[in-house]
Scaffold this motif. Sequence first.
Motif, PDB file in Angstrom:
ATOM      1  N   LYS A  96      16.529 -31.215 -18.750  1.00  0.00           N
ATOM      2  CA  LYS A  96      17.902 -31.615 -19.059  1.00  0.00           C
ATOM      3  C   LYS A  96      18.907 -30.886 -18.177  1.00  0.00           C
ATOM      4  O   LYS A  96      19.879 -31.490 -17.710  1.00  0.00           O
ATOM      5  N   ILE A 123      18.861 -32.546 -14.726  1.00  0.00           N
ATOM      6  CA  ILE A 123      19.561 -33.834 -14.672  1.00  0.00           C
ATOM      7  C   ILE A 123      21.068 -33.616 -14.538  1.00  0.00           C
ATOM      8  O   ILE A 123      21.730 -34.249 -13.711  1.00  0.00           O
ATOM      9  N   VAL A 124      21.604 -32.709 -15.341  1.00  0.00           N
ATOM     10  CA  VAL A 124      23.049 -32.440 -15.268  1.00  0.00           C
ATOM     11  C   VAL A 124      23.408 -31.790 -13.934  1.00  0.00           C
ATOM     12  O   VAL A 124      24.362 -32.198 -13.267  1.00  0.00           O
ATOM     13  N   TYR A 125      22.626 -30.789 -13.539  1.00  0.00           N
ATOM     14  CA  TYR A 125      22.920 -30.049 -12.300  1.00  0.00           C
ATOM     15  C   TYR A 125      22.862 -30.961 -11.079  1.00  0.00           C
ATOM     16  O   TYR A 125      23.807 -31.007 -10.284  1.00  0.00           O
ATOM     17  N   TRP A 126      21.751 -31.705 -10.920  1.00  0.00           N
ATOM     18  CA  TRP A 126      21.602 -32.517  -9.714  1.00  0.00           C
ATOM     19  C   TRP A 126      22.550 -33.713  -9.693  1.00  0.00           C
ATOM     20  O   TRP A 126      23.049 -34.091  -8.625  1.00  0.00           O
ATOM     21  N   SER A 127      22.821 -34.285 -10.846  1.00  0.00           N
ATOM     22  CA  SER A 127      23.787 -35.391 -10.885  1.00  0.00           C
ATOM     23  C   SER A 127      25.172 -34.917 -10.461  1.00  0.00           C
ATOM     24  O   SER A 127      25.853 -35.569  -9.662  1.00  0.00           O
ATOM     25  N   THR A 128      25.579 -33.770 -10.982  1.00  0.00           N
ATOM     26  CA  THR A 128      26.884 -33.214 -10.630  1.00  0.00           C
ATOM     27  C   THR A 128      26.954 -32.839  -9.154  1.00  0.00           C
ATOM     28  O   THR A 128      27.919 -33.172  -8.463  1.00  0.00           O
ATOM     29  N   GLN A 182      25.166 -33.924  -6.624  1.00  0.00           N
ATOM     30  CA  GLN A 182      25.129 -35.083  -5.725  1.00  0.00           C
ATOM     31  C   GLN A 182      26.438 -35.859  -5.770  1.00  0.00           C
ATOM     32  O   GLN A 182      26.874 -36.414  -4.752  1.00  0.00           O
ATOM     33  N   ALA A 183      27.101 -35.886  -6.925  1.00  0.00           N
ATOM     34  CA  ALA A 183      28.422 -36.512  -6.995  1.00  0.00           C
ATOM     35  C   ALA A 183      29.408 -35.746  -6.122  1.00  0.00           C
ATOM     36  O   ALA A 183      30.196 -36.355  -5.376  1.00  0.00           O
ATOM     37  N   ASN A 224      28.548 -33.839  -3.589  1.00  0.00           N
ATOM     38  CA  ASN A 224      28.059 -33.991  -2.223  1.00  0.00           C
ATOM     39  C   ASN A 224      28.591 -35.271  -1.573  1.00  0.00           C
ATOM     40  O   ASN A 224      29.113 -35.236  -0.462  1.00  0.00           O
ATOM     41  N   TRP A 252      19.149 -23.872  -7.325  1.00  0.00           N
ATOM     42  CA  TRP A 252      18.254 -24.443  -8.333  1.00  0.00           C
ATOM     43  C   TRP A 252      16.941 -23.664  -8.389  1.00  0.00           C
ATOM     44  O   TRP A 252      16.410 -23.392  -9.468  1.00  0.00           O
TER      45      TRP A 252
END
Length: 71
Positions: free
Chosen positions: A26, A29-34, A36-37, A39, A59
């Motif tokens: 979980k 998901i939050v870390y990489w979504s944020t 990449q947004a 980025n 990470w």
Amino acid sequence: MYGLSTLEGQKDPFEDWKNKFWTSYKTGIVYWSTMQAVNFSLVPPVARTVFVGVISLGWTVFLCHFRRQTN
């Protein structure tokens, strides 16, 4: 986590995985979504590879720290 637990000779290699999988999943998901947004919206194209390298290092540090925590 299973592979490291096996190499460390733990009795139940799945114990660490059972205790920490969902939390790390979980968080990822939050870390990489944020990240990449950020980025693709703020980082210029020429610097995106470096940015992803830096956030990947962050990470990895998180995962290493999380692995060493005891419940």
